[in-house]
Write an enzyme that holds these catalytic residues in place. Structure first.
Site, PDB file in Angstrom:
ATOM      1  N   PHE A 126     113.256  -5.055  16.211  1.00 57.19           N
ATOM      2  CA  PHE A 126     113.454  -5.839  17.427  1.00 57.19           C
ATOM      3  C   PHE A 126     114.932  -5.863  17.765  1.00 57.19           C
ATOM      4  O   PHE A 126     115.785  -5.550  16.929  1.00 57.19           O
ATOM      5  CB  PHE A 126     112.906  -7.261  17.223  1.00 57.19           C
ATOM      6  CG  PHE A 126     111.846  -7.624  18.227  1.00 57.19           C
ATOM      7  CD1 PHE A 126     110.655  -6.933  18.278  1.00 57.19           C
ATOM      8  CD2 PHE A 126     112.043  -8.669  19.125  1.00 57.19           C
ATOM      9  CE1 PHE A 126     109.675  -7.264  19.199  1.00 57.19           C
ATOM     10  CE2 PHE A 126     111.070  -9.015  20.051  1.00 57.19           C
ATOM     11  CZ  PHE A 126     109.890  -8.320  20.091  1.00 57.19           C
ATOM     12  N   GLN A 160     118.303 -16.917  29.900  1.00 61.20           N
ATOM     13  CA  GLN A 160     118.096 -15.528  29.486  1.00 61.20           C
ATOM     14  C   GLN A 160     117.339 -14.724  30.545  1.00 61.20           C
ATOM     15  O   GLN A 160     116.293 -15.139  31.027  1.00 61.20           O
ATOM     16  CB  GLN A 160     117.291 -15.491  28.191  1.00 61.20           C
ATOM     17  CG  GLN A 160     117.045 -14.070  27.688  1.00 61.20           C
ATOM     18  CD  GLN A 160     116.620 -14.043  26.229  1.00 61.20           C
ATOM     19  OE1 GLN A 160     115.482 -14.309  25.893  1.00 61.20           O
ATOM     20  NE2 GLN A 160     117.560 -13.734  25.356  1.00 61.20           N
ATOM     21  N   LEU A 186     106.289  -9.548  32.293  1.00 57.62           N
ATOM     22  CA  LEU A 186     107.016  -9.162  31.089  1.00 57.62           C
ATOM     23  C   LEU A 186     106.443  -7.891  30.448  1.00 57.62           C
ATOM     24  O   LEU A 186     105.239  -7.744  30.288  1.00 57.62           O
ATOM     25  CB  LEU A 186     106.927 -10.305  30.078  1.00 57.62           C
ATOM     26  CG  LEU A 186     107.587 -10.064  28.721  1.00 57.62           C
ATOM     27  CD1 LEU A 186     109.089  -9.984  28.862  1.00 57.62           C
ATOM     28  CD2 LEU A 186     107.214 -11.174  27.749  1.00 57.62           C
ATOM     29  N   GLU A 193     109.628  -6.643  24.378  1.00 57.54           N
ATOM     30  CA  GLU A 193     110.703  -5.940  23.694  1.00 57.54           C
ATOM     31  C   GLU A 193     110.141  -5.049  22.580  1.00 57.54           C
ATOM     32  O   GLU A 193     110.775  -4.100  22.137  1.00 57.54           O
ATOM     33  CB  GLU A 193     111.665  -6.983  23.106  1.00 57.54           C
ATOM     34  CG  GLU A 193     112.887  -6.410  22.447  1.00 57.54           C
ATOM     35  CD  GLU A 193     113.956  -7.489  22.240  1.00 57.54           C
ATOM     36  OE1 GLU A 193     114.284  -8.184  23.210  1.00 57.54           O
ATOM     37  OE2 GLU A 193     114.431  -7.634  21.113  1.00 57.54           O
ATOM     38  N   ARG A 203     119.556  -9.013  24.144  1.00 54.03           N
ATOM     39  CA  ARG A 203     118.975  -9.002  25.487  1.00 54.03           C
ATOM     40  C   ARG A 203     120.014  -9.167  26.582  1.00 54.03           C
ATOM     41  O   ARG A 203     119.937  -8.514  27.626  1.00 54.03           O
ATOM     42  CB  ARG A 203     117.943 -10.120  25.608  1.00 54.03           C
ATOM     43  CG  ARG A 203     116.677  -9.778  24.880  1.00 54.03           C
ATOM     44  CD  ARG A 203     115.671 -10.893  24.939  1.00 54.03           C
ATOM     45  NE  ARG A 203     114.446 -10.480  24.267  1.00 54.03           N
ATOM     46  CZ  ARG A 203     113.399 -11.260  24.076  1.00 54.03           C
ATOM     47  NH1 ARG A 203     113.419 -12.508  24.501  1.00 54.03           N
ATOM     48  NH2 ARG A 203     112.333 -10.804  23.472  1.00 54.03           N
ATOM     49  N   HIS A 238     113.638 -15.265  31.977  1.00 55.23           N
ATOM     50  CA  HIS A 238     112.654 -15.247  30.895  1.00 55.23           C
ATOM     51  C   HIS A 238     112.666 -16.487  30.022  1.00 55.23           C
ATOM     52  O   HIS A 238     111.623 -16.942  29.556  1.00 55.23           O
ATOM     53  CB  HIS A 238     112.933 -14.018  30.019  1.00 55.23           C
ATOM     54  CG  HIS A 238     111.973 -13.848  28.893  1.00 55.23           C
ATOM     55  ND1 HIS A 238     110.615 -13.708  29.094  1.00 55.23           N
ATOM     56  CD2 HIS A 238     112.157 -13.789  27.551  1.00 55.23           C
ATOM     57  CE1 HIS A 238     110.010 -13.568  27.920  1.00 55.23           C
ATOM     58  NE2 HIS A 238     110.917 -13.631  26.966  1.00 55.23           N
ATOM     59  N   ARG A 298     119.335 -15.793  23.080  1.00 58.77           N
ATOM     60  CA  ARG A 298     118.325 -15.815  22.040  1.00 58.77           C
ATOM     61  C   ARG A 298     117.918 -14.393  21.664  1.00 58.77           C
ATOM     62  O   ARG A 298     117.741 -13.550  22.535  1.00 58.77           O
ATOM     63  CB  ARG A 298     117.090 -16.573  22.529  1.00 58.77           C
ATOM     64  CG  ARG A 298     115.940 -16.552  21.564  1.00 58.77           C
ATOM     65  CD  ARG A 298     114.783 -17.395  22.046  1.00 58.77           C
ATOM     66  NE  ARG A 298     114.091 -16.863  23.206  1.00 58.77           N
ATOM     67  CZ  ARG A 298     113.225 -15.848  23.159  1.00 58.77           C
ATOM     68  NH1 ARG A 298     112.971 -15.220  22.028  1.00 58.77           N
ATOM     69  NH2 ARG A 298     112.625 -15.443  24.259  1.00 58.77           N
TER      70      ARG A 298
END
Lengths: 365, 562
Positions: free
Chosen positions: B113, B229, B241, B244, B275, B340, B375
């Site tokens: 991630f 974010q 969305l 990720e 991000r 988001h 985040r």
């Protein structure tokens, strides 16, 4: 931009009026969803229209409705597709079936759906205390239960379940798919008890008539009916549960007759389902079924000749070969979306004859 | 009048986890939500949950990645707690029944991630949030004897006693329109984020800043509100969305010229930088004319093996097909940054306690702060569970030495009068929906990936005007049964309060850090701005702004490169 007419089923419980239809015209791009249409109505024309909705992306399961007589998520149905499938191009939207309506498109999930979900003891029941770290289980088993786990509890399958229409107490497709999520989970310690419970319940796994409506209605590919069939196979083939609903014997009788004749010998199916003509339970069952039998006689569906003799298919051998292939496998193939991909995909990992296995699975009830 | 030791508002992951922990702590518990718990927005979290569980991984590494991801604005004591407790939490979830996907040995499997130095994201295909939420709801059903569920109840206000302690809430049963006092020794806010202040957003329609505004109104300070974010991969057309996890599985980003532009900004981590970094890089491409004609950037998932996509990224295959008409296993899909998540929220300590006694907050509604300026992906699920649990446990402990409060019934009458007045408004001003749209579109213009003083000033004036207009905004529905219209009017008030705080924070922070990029102050400025911005309500005047220090335990701020 294009114009669409939405014909919404309105019910305002405080008005004292019966439910009625109300037409609204919206202007949106054709690939926008029916939900976006309804939200536009609400924002610009009539804020009294009631619909549950949240994510707009087919994840939260709030906006289940019936569009042109079929259950669907409003957010997951394009306006153009809905208009194309509608009479006179008018998109008909009404609340889901098999559940009481609270207001407009909002139904009482608690009274039906959640009660049924709670009926299947919907939490993991492992044997003994948990291990120090994670349970060691096969990746495939977890991918397998991901299919019922993908259920978003939208109620579309419940809405369109024909068995539930006849027997409102039927546990139903969503709750039984949830049950498979535990029976298929190797960490659960109560597989036998769960299956016995669902097999012995007269409104349990044998109450499904495999009409496929739930598979068609499900927006997430959960295929509830397939999960019910898998529960049946586990109950019968693996756990040999002899249920009082005769589900197991009926299934056995069905497959034996097909194997022998190629088509269904209906006059023989009934007695065999109750353990054969000479079984002590056969006579009372036969007497109980007399009205149905008489009706069948009157319509010429049953004659003395047909009751005693049933012709085999000319190429019965080939039917038997299917049985041999499927039953000769070391492992049962379970069609699972997460493993196999789309139905129309050729996937290298699924043997070419797996489809035959699935066909058997569906016939074996 | 229902009375409980602990009242939890919101039934997503934070709320449900808090409920279970409070019940295990011996408290009587009520959990209340304006939607059925499984409809909560936690269900949309696709990719996974972070934990340093593998023997070769360490919580320190996870914590450092989180600190760095936060652009050093995260409080390191809180981050240490979160990362230390993460492995046990993931195991707790596994034991409760979450169907985590496995590695070939049958142990918990991981995926990579963004912003992480190890593959430590545990997952269930790309429905991790859904799987977690549904399994927690299974546990809620199991604990039905100790946890009372109030499903489809809408909180209108928090209740304070004469000492300023939180002693419960007022809520409207959506189905009947009945208003009720809920007495509680402690209240845990777990009602999620504020995405609907923006349009478009990846957030669900229910994410309307309810808890943030409710706490703000009773005097609890908000923190880090300027940190909003933008997710790097949302569908160009409607802002949905794309997880990720796609990039975690190897998907790449290209501009119209076929250039893998992340090489310029994050030569090491490339697509898997934090991000804020990826979103900024995309926005630069878009602003400088290298986007596709539809304004998007290409996300190429075709490089991921097809079988793996079907097994592990099935949900975005569906989203591509159903909402963009693209088969992502065969063609790139066009994306852009989209609102988001809100890193800021109600300021709490590491037990979830706010500065109002008896009031806790956990999950996206709260700011502890573990996310600081940005985040990391798959840290939000972790945040909800760790601090949901800690809040629940702490609130249950508090119940043992606090008497059950009782709020006079007259409070219901006042509240009812207020709601009735909204329902009875004349059709003179603007529609609630029109004001909401104007707010969202402008926030997405002036308070987005890049910001400056002029734009933010404009936005502040817009919010001020909209707040006035909202006072006379009218609705259609005059009924009581499922009057969603009146709830929308109350939610608009919540969103406007929250937007006011976001803009105030963004104006205040005169540097660029994490998700907050000021074109007029393009550099990070640790000397002046390595601190939190706290925002409190100040009657009808402009919000009161104060500063509080960032807790640094072992990681001194460094230059942040990926």
């Amino acid at each position: 931009m294009a114009e669409f007419t939405l014909r919404l089923r309105r019910y305002l419980p405080e008005s004292g009026e019966a439910a009625y239809w109300q037409d609204y015209t919206v202007e949106l791009e054709p690939h926008r969803s029916v939900l976006e249409g309804i939200l536009q109505v609400r924002a610009e024309q009539d804020g009294t229209v009631g619909i549950r909705c949240s994510c707009r992306a087919a994840i939260c399961g709030s906006c289940g409705v019936r569009i042109n007589d079929r259950a669907a998520l409003a957010c997951h149905t394009h306006l153009s597709a809905a208009a194309a499938g509608a009479k006179d191009g008018v998109i008909k939207v009404e609340p889901m079936g098999n559940m009481p309506v609270i207001k407009d498109l909002i139904t009482d999930f608690e009274a039906v759906h959640w009660k049924k979900v709670r009926r299947v003891t919907p939490w993991l029941l492992p044997d003994g205390p948990p291990p120090e770290r994670e349970y060691i289980v096969a990746h495939e088993a977890m991918v397998d239960v991901t299919q019922p786990m993908a259920c978003i509890q939208c109620g579309a399958c419940v809405s369109d379940c024909l068995s539930m229409e006849v027997d409102p107490e039927f546990i139903g497709p969503a709750a039984l798919a949830k049950a498979y999520r535990f029976v298929g989970d190797p960490r659960d310690g109560q597989h036998f008890e769960r299956l016995q419970d669902l097999a012995e319940d007269p409104h349990g796994i044998y109450d499904c008539t495999h009409c496929f409506n739930c598979i068609e209605a499900c927006p997430k590919g959960v295929a509830p009916m397939s999960q019910i069939m898998r529960l049946r196979r586990l109950a019968t083939a693996d756990f040999q549960i002899d249920d009082r609903n005769n589900g197991k014997r009926h299934e056995q009788a069905f497959t034996e007759l097909i194997e022998k004749y190629g088509t269904l010998f209906e006059a023989e199916l009934l007695p065999r389902s109750y353990g054969g003509k000479f079984h002590p339970r056969a006579l009372p069952e036969l007497l109980r079924s007399l009205p149905a039998i008489l009706k069948a006689v009157m319509r010429g569906k049953v004659t003395a000749m047909k009751a005693l003799h049933h012709p085999k298919l000319p190429d019965q051998k080939r039917v038997r070969e299917i049985f041999e292939t499927v039953e000769g496998r070391e492992q049962r193939y379970d069609l699972n979306l997460y493993i196999s991909g789309y139905d129309d995909d050729a996937d290298d990992d699924v043997p070419a004859d797996a489809k035959a296995g699935d066909a058997k699975a569906e016939a074996s009830a | 009048m229902p009375s409980h030791d602990v009242l939890i508002i919101g039934a997503g992951l934070a709320g449900q986890r808090a409920a279970i922990a409070a019940a295990e702590g011996g408290a009587t518990v009520a959990i209340m939500s304006k939607v059925h718990p499984v409809r909560s927005h936690s269900t949309a979290a696709a990719g996974g949950i972070n934990a340093a569980l593998a023997p070769e991984d360490s919580w320190e590494s996870h914590a450092f990645d989180t600190v760095k991801g936060s652009d050093y604005l995260g409080d390191q004591d809180a981050i240490e707690i979160m990362c230390r407790e993460a492995p046990d939490e993931v195991l707790w979830l596994e034991h409760a029944g979450v169907t985590f996907h496995r590695n070939p040995e049958g142990r918990l499997g991981t995926r990579a991630f963004g912003g992480a130095s190890a593959a430590r994201t545990y997952y269930v295909a790309d429905i991790t949030g859904q799987a977690l939420l549904h399994v927690l709801y299974e546990q809620l059903m199991k604990h039905h004897e100790t946890i009372d569920r109030y499903e489809e109840w809408f909180t209108t206000s928090l209740l304070l006693n004469e000492n300023g302690h939180c002693v419960g809430a007022l809520a409207r049963e959506i189905r009947t329109g009945a208003l009720e006092v809920f007495n509680a020794k402690s209240v845990i806010l777990a009602s999620g984020g504020a995405g609907q202040c923006y349009k478009p957003t990846t957030n669900a329609l229910i994410c309307t800043a309810d808890g943030i505004a409710q706490a703000y109104r009773v005097g609890a300070p908000l923190m880090d509100m300027e940190m909003v974010q933008y997710h790097p991969t949302t569908l160009v057309e409607n802002g949905f969305l794309i997880t990720e996890g796609a990039r975690g599985e190897g998907a790449l980003l290209f501009n119209r010229e076929g250039e893998r532009f992340m090489e310029k900004t994050a030569p090491n981590k490339m697509e898997l930088a934090s991000r804020d970094v990826v979103s900024r890089a995309e926005q630069v491409e878009i602003n400088e004319g290298r986007a596709f004609e539809d304004g998007g950037i290409a996300l190429d998932v075709t490089v991921v093996p097809r079988k793996r996509v079907l097994e592990a990224l099935r949900e975005i295959v569906n989203i591509g097909r159903d909402f963009a008409g693209v088969d992502i296993t065969r063609d790139p899909i066009h994306i852009r940054p989209g609102q988001h998540y809100i890193m800021g929220g109600v300021k709490t300590d590491t037990n979830g306690e706010t500065s109002v006694r008896g009031l806790y907050a956990a999950g996206e509604v709260a700011c502890i702060s573990v996310h600081g300026g940005n985040r990391l992906g798959a840290n939000s699920l972790l945040d909800t569970l760790i601090f949901g649990r800690r809040s629940g446990t702490h609130a249950a402990g508090r119940a043992r030495h606090v008497a059950m409060p009782e709020t006079p019934h007259s409070r219901v009458r006042d509240e009812q009068r207020w709601i009735d007045s909204i329902i009875a408004r004349e059709h003179g001003g603007r529609r609630v929906s029109a004001i909401k749209d104007e707010l969202g579109e402008n926030m997405n213009t002036y308070c987005a990936v890049f910001r400056d003083a002029d734009g933010l000033g404009t936005m502040r004036d817009i919010v001020e005007r909209l707040k006035q207009e909202a006072e006379t905004a009218w609705i259609d529905d005059r009924g009581t049964v499922f009057n969603q219209d009146v709830l929308g009017a109350i939610e608009l008030g919540y969103m406007l309060d929250c937007a006011e705080a976001i803009v105030a924070g963004a104006i205040e922070r005169k540097e660029s850090r994490g998700a907050h990029s000021r074109t007029d102050f393009p550099e990070r400025n640790d000397e002046e701005w390595l601190k939190h911005i706290d925002i409190s309500r100040n009657g009808g005047d402009a919000p009161k702004i104060t500063h509080s220090p960032v807790t640094i335990t072992r990681w001194e701020p460094q230059e942040r490169t990926y």
